[in-house]
Design an enzyme around this catalytic site. Structure first.
Site, PDB file in Angstrom:
ATOM      1  N   ASP A 122      -2.923  -3.357   8.512  1.00 36.86           N
ATOM      2  CA  ASP A 122      -1.745  -2.626   8.047  1.00 36.86           C
ATOM      3  C   ASP A 122      -2.000  -1.112   8.012  1.00 36.86           C
ATOM      4  OD1 ASP A 122       0.843  -2.467   7.068  1.00 36.86           O
ATOM      5  OD2 ASP A 122       0.521  -3.903   5.459  1.00 36.86           O
ATOM      6  N   TRP A 172       3.627  -0.094  12.115  1.00 33.92           N
ATOM      7  CA  TRP A 172       5.078   0.102  11.935  1.00 33.92           C
ATOM      8  C   TRP A 172       5.702   1.029  12.975  1.00 33.92           C
ATOM      9  CZ3 TRP A 172       3.315   2.553   6.814  1.00 33.92           C
ATOM     10  CH2 TRP A 172       2.672   1.600   6.021  1.00 33.92           C
ATOM     11  N   GLY A 173       5.129   1.086  14.166  1.00 33.25           N
ATOM     12  CA  GLY A 173       5.733   1.915  15.211  1.00 33.25           C
ATOM     13  C   GLY A 173       5.322   3.378  15.182  1.00 33.25           C
ATOM     14  N   ASP A 192       9.436  -2.916   7.946  1.00 31.10           N
ATOM     15  CA  ASP A 192       9.448  -4.313   7.485  1.00 31.10           C
ATOM     16  C   ASP A 192      10.816  -4.976   7.626  1.00 31.10           C
ATOM     17  OD1 ASP A 192       6.906  -3.646   6.801  1.00 31.10           O
ATOM     18  OD2 ASP A 192       7.057  -4.339   4.724  1.00 31.10           O
TER      19      ASP A 192
HETATM   20  C1  GLA Z   1       3.447  -3.780   4.825  1.00 34.75           C
HETATM   21  C2  GLA Z   1       3.564  -4.657   6.071  1.00 34.75           C
HETATM   22  C3  GLA Z   1       4.124  -6.021   5.669  1.00 34.75           C
HETATM   23  C4  GLA Z   1       3.212  -6.671   4.635  1.00 34.75           C
HETATM   24  C5  GLA Z   1       3.038  -5.745   3.442  1.00 34.75           C
HETATM   25  C6  GLA Z   1       1.977  -6.233   2.476  1.00 34.75           C
HETATM   26  O1  GLA Z   1       4.675  -3.451   4.273  1.00 34.75           O
HETATM   27  O2  GLA Z   1       4.397  -4.049   7.010  1.00 34.75           O
HETATM   28  O3  GLA Z   1       4.249  -6.851   6.802  1.00 34.75           O
HETATM   29  O4  GLA Z   1       1.961  -6.931   5.225  1.00 34.75           O
HETATM   30  O5  GLA Z   1       2.648  -4.426   3.851  1.00 34.75           O
HETATM   31  O6  GLA Z   1       1.813  -5.395   1.387  1.00 34.75           O
END
Ligand code: GLA
Length: 388
Positions: free
Chosen positions: A126, A161-162, A183
């Site tokens: 992440d 996340w891009g 998300d």
């Molecule tokens: C981020 C990720 C999610 C998840 C959460 C966990 O937001 O994008 O997919 O893994 O963290 O805290």
């Protein structure tokens, strides 16, 4: 080699968030086997954030939360493996995970070695709490190297996340999938917008490194950790799963597999959709542009033109998939024009098609398909060329 086709599995985050435990993971492993998911292709069982203690141990190691995982992580991994599944875990490129737990910035090689020693087969990585002076690409290539150095074959699921257009570089740093968006939430607008945001990028997704548009929410119906906005209907979920599989992206289920209803279980195990998702050529769909309506009045055109999406996807073994998606809030017709898919009427060819949801056969389809598609719904066909 791993990830020749889009990875499939289950991830704990969407439904359970921080409420994870040894018992839950074992029950989910059992459900994956007993309810047919494993045999349908869902092999990775992934524990997301919030699995560890808040501090590293004395030797700097990550320590599983003893209340949630009283037998340690190796025991969980062994159980998951004993059910014929693969085991996935989670860390983060920043100094703390999104949930505020220790993460791997500056600890990449020790952590990768520790994951390997537990028998981990998949690492989601992440991007929370990333130091402002640090370099994102360096962080991801470092963990990629650390996983290689661990000596175990571990699928690297990069989740930034891009940021910095990962479709342009994650393949080169060795990742097997990369989250390209923020998300997902369990509502139609969320997953519609995620899909639309990636339409120009799927051309860079393919064998060994896939654009990951996030875990699915099919079957959550407004319950769980990412349940925000309007509760989904069955057609919303048909479209979510239809889009994900039609676009050939990773299928990581997020609902509670222990008690999915029949509709969602059958949907997520639909053989035709999984065959399309997993096609070994991994080609992106081709969009059929029919443009704005040409004749002044648009009254008859009930779906806004940019919400009526129609595609053809070339599959291996001379098969094709056709997908018509109504992303609007109004019922209407969507047109698929065979001439725009390379089959003008003079060619003398059409297609024999099967509706993947109803099994209904349509022989010698040609010129146009213009089915009625309800709001938020879709029609998907699989078929072959037919000499007319
Ligand atoms: C981020 C990720 C999610 C998840 C959460 C966990 O937001 O994008 O997919 O893994 O963290 O805290």
């Amino acid at each position: 080699m791993i990830a020749m086709t889009p990875p499939m599995g289950w991830n704990s985050w969407n439904t359970f968030g921080t409420n994870i435990s040894d018992a839950l993971i074992r029950e989910m492993a059992d459900a994956m086997v007993d309810k047919g998911y494993r045999d349908a292709g869902y092999t990775y069982l992934v524990i997301d954030d919030c699995w560890s203690k808040r501090q590293r141990g004395e030797r700097g190691e990550l320590v599983p939360d003893p209340e949630k995982f009283p037998n340690g992580m190796k025991a969980v991994a062994d159980y998951v493996h004993s059910r014929g599944l693969k085991f996935g875990m989670y860390s983060c490129a920043g100094v703390m995970t999104c949930g505020g737990y220790p993460s791997s910035f500056g600890h990449e090689f020790e952590d990768a070695a520790q994951f390997a020693s537990w028998g981990v087969d998949f690492l989601k990585y992440d991007f929370c709490n990333f130091p402002s002076g640090a370099d994102c690409k360096t962080a991801y290539i470092t963990m990629s190297m650390a996983l290689k150095a661990s000596g175990r074959e571990i699928l690297f699921s990069a989740c930034n996340w891009g940021q910095q257009e990962p479709w342009k570089w994650m393949r080169s740093i060795g990742a097997h999938m990369y989250r390209s968006t923020g998300d997902i939430q369990d509502n139609f607008v969320s997953f519609r917008d995620i899909l639309r945001s990636q339409l120009d990028n799927f051309c860079m997704s393919g064998n060994c490194c896939f654009n990951d548009i996030d875990m699915l929410t099919v079957g959550m119906y407004g319950k769980g950790n990412v349940a925000l906005g309007d509760k989904c209907t069955d057609s919303d979920y048909r479209t979510q799963f239809g889009l994900w599989s039609f676009f050939g992206v990773p299928l990581m289920l997020g609902g509670d597999l222990r008690n999915m209803n029949d509709f969602c279980r059958e949907l997520t195990q639909n053989r035709d959709l999984i065959r399309i998702d997993q096609d070994r050529e991994c080609r992106p769909p081709y969009q059929i542009y029919h443009g704005r309506p040409q004749y002044g009045s648009t009254d008859w055109w009930t779906i806004p033109w940019d919400s009526a999406l129609s595609f053809i996807r070339h599959l291996s073994d001379n098969e094709f998939a056709i997908g018509l998606f109504n992303l609007s809030d109004a019922d209407g017709q969507i047109t698929f024009t065979f001439a725009n898919a390379g089959l003008p009427w003079q060619s003398g060819f059409g297609m024999d098609l099967r509706d993947v949801f109803t099994g209904e056969e349509m022989t010698s389809a040609r010129d146009y398909l213009t089915p009625e598609v309800k709001a938020h719904d879709c029609r998907i066909f699989i078929g072959r060329l037919k000499k007319l």
